[in-house]
Design a protein around this motif. Structure first.
Motif, short mmCIF file in Angstrom:
data_model
loop_
_atom_site.label_atom_id
_atom_site.label_comp_id
_atom_site.label_asym_id
_atom_site.label_seq_id
_atom_site.Cartn_x
_atom_site.Cartn_y
_atom_site.Cartn_z
N ILE A 16 31.48 27.15 -13.03
CA ILE A 16 30.18 26.96 -13.67
C ILE A 16 29.05 26.96 -12.65
N SER A 17 29.06 26.03 -11.74
CA SER A 17 27.95 25.91 -10.80
C SER A 17 28.38 25.14 -9.55
N LEU A 18 27.49 25.15 -8.60
CA LEU A 18 27.70 24.43 -7.35
C LEU A 18 27.79 22.93 -7.61
N GLN A 19 28.75 22.27 -6.96
CA GLN A 19 28.95 20.83 -7.14
C GLN A 19 29.09 20.15 -5.79
N ILE A 20 28.66 18.90 -5.71
CA ILE A 20 28.85 18.10 -4.50
C ILE A 20 30.35 17.97 -4.25
N GLY A 21 30.73 18.13 -3.01
CA GLY A 21 32.14 18.03 -2.63
C GLY A 21 32.83 19.37 -2.51
N ALA A 22 32.20 20.44 -2.99
CA ALA A 22 32.81 21.76 -2.88
C ALA A 22 32.99 22.11 -1.40
N VAL A 23 34.10 22.76 -1.07
CA VAL A 23 34.41 23.12 0.31
C VAL A 23 34.65 24.62 0.40
N CYS A 24 34.05 25.24 1.41
CA CYS A 24 34.30 26.64 1.71
C CYS A 24 35.00 26.67 3.06
N MET A 25 36.16 27.32 3.14
CA MET A 25 36.95 27.29 4.36
C MET A 25 37.54 28.67 4.62
N TYR A 46 22.55 27.54 -9.61
CA TYR A 46 22.31 26.42 -10.52
C TYR A 46 23.07 25.17 -10.11
N ARG A 47 22.50 24.05 -10.47
CA ARG A 47 23.20 22.78 -10.40
C ARG A 47 23.23 22.23 -11.81
N CYS A 48 24.41 22.01 -12.31
CA CYS A 48 24.59 21.61 -13.70
C CYS A 48 25.14 20.20 -13.78
N PRO A 49 24.78 19.47 -14.83
CA PRO A 49 25.37 18.14 -15.00
C PRO A 49 26.87 18.28 -15.21
N THR A 50 27.62 17.26 -14.82
CA THR A 50 29.08 17.34 -14.98
C THR A 50 29.46 17.34 -16.46
N ASP A 51 28.64 16.72 -17.30
CA ASP A 51 28.84 16.79 -18.75
C ASP A 51 27.98 17.94 -19.25
N HIS A 53 27.23 19.14 -21.91
CA HIS A 53 26.49 19.00 -23.16
C HIS A 53 25.27 18.11 -23.02
N SER A 54 25.07 17.48 -21.84
CA SER A 54 23.99 16.50 -21.69
C SER A 54 22.64 17.11 -21.37
N ALA A 55 22.59 18.22 -20.66
CA ALA A 55 21.31 18.81 -20.29
C ALA A 55 21.53 20.22 -19.78
N PRO A 56 20.48 21.03 -19.80
CA PRO A 56 20.64 22.38 -19.25
C PRO A 56 20.74 22.34 -17.72
N CYS A 57 21.23 23.41 -17.16
CA CYS A 57 21.35 23.52 -15.71
C CYS A 57 19.97 23.76 -15.09
N SER A 58 19.76 23.22 -13.90
CA SER A 58 18.51 23.41 -13.15
C SER A 58 18.75 24.36 -12.00
N LEU A 59 17.67 24.99 -11.53
CA LEU A 59 17.77 25.85 -10.35
C LEU A 59 18.09 25.01 -9.12
N THR A 60 18.90 25.54 -8.23
CA THR A 60 19.22 24.87 -6.98
C THR A 60 18.05 25.04 -6.02
N ASN A 61 17.50 23.95 -5.53
CA ASN A 61 16.38 23.99 -4.60
C ASN A 61 16.82 23.75 -3.16
N VAL A 62 17.75 22.83 -2.97
CA VAL A 62 18.21 22.46 -1.63
C VAL A 62 19.70 22.13 -1.67
N VAL A 63 20.44 22.64 -0.69
CA VAL A 63 21.85 22.31 -0.55
C VAL A 63 22.05 21.80 0.88
N LYS A 64 22.55 20.58 1.01
CA LYS A 64 22.89 20.05 2.33
C LYS A 64 24.37 20.34 2.57
N LEU A 65 24.65 21.06 3.66
CA LEU A 65 26.00 21.44 4.02
C LEU A 65 26.39 20.79 5.33
N LYS A 66 27.62 20.34 5.40
CA LYS A 66 28.13 19.72 6.63
C LYS A 66 29.28 20.55 7.17
#
Length: 131
Positions: A16-25, A46-51, A53-66
């Motif tokens: 669906i969309s980018l989520q916190i905790g996702a790992v690219c390796m 997009y960044r979407c709520p985990t539920d 049905h609760s709200a529409p997805c928003s555009l991703t503005n900033v992603v902090k990557l470690k």
């Protein structure tokens, strides 16, 4: 040898969309670039709520990557404002344990992809924050 792994700390559908905790390796013996949007992060626009049905997805503005791997790497943010428009912003070298921010260029709307660039070896980046 090619290793592409996906890991998430959330229970949201991975396609669906980018989520916190996702790992690219990746693990390549020579210099390479790997699209995290295509291989493990999902739709980075997009960044979407985990539920869903609760709200529409928003555009991703900033992603902090470690950089959670053992190899220095760079992040390439590919952004634009509409179909066919793609511009690259390359981070400086990110040492293991350090973080960087990926965001659209000024005046642009979408992050289309985040690419890992390394000189070879095992590289790993984790999504720490999305806004």
């Amino acid at each position: 040898m090619l290793v592409i792994a996906v890991s998430r700390d959330t229970e949201a559908p991975s396609d669906i969309s980018l989520q916190i905790g996702a790992v690219c390796m990746t693990d390549f013996p020579s210099p390479t670039e790997v699209s995290c949007g295509l291989t493990s992060f999902g739709d980075v626009r997009y960044r979407c709520p985990t539920d869903m049905h609760s709200a529409p997805c928003s555009l991703t503005n900033v992603v902090k990557l470690k950089n959670t791997g053992h190899t220095p790497l760079q992040f390439v943010t590919i952004s634009g404002s509409g179909p066919g428009e793609r511009n690259e912003t390359v981070s400086g070298v990110i040492q293991p344990g350090m973080s960087a921010i990926a965001k659209p260029r000024k005046g642009e709307t979408y992050i289309y992809d985040i690419v890992l660039r390394s000189s070879g070896g095992l590289t790993q980046a984790r999504v720490m924050k999305i806004s």
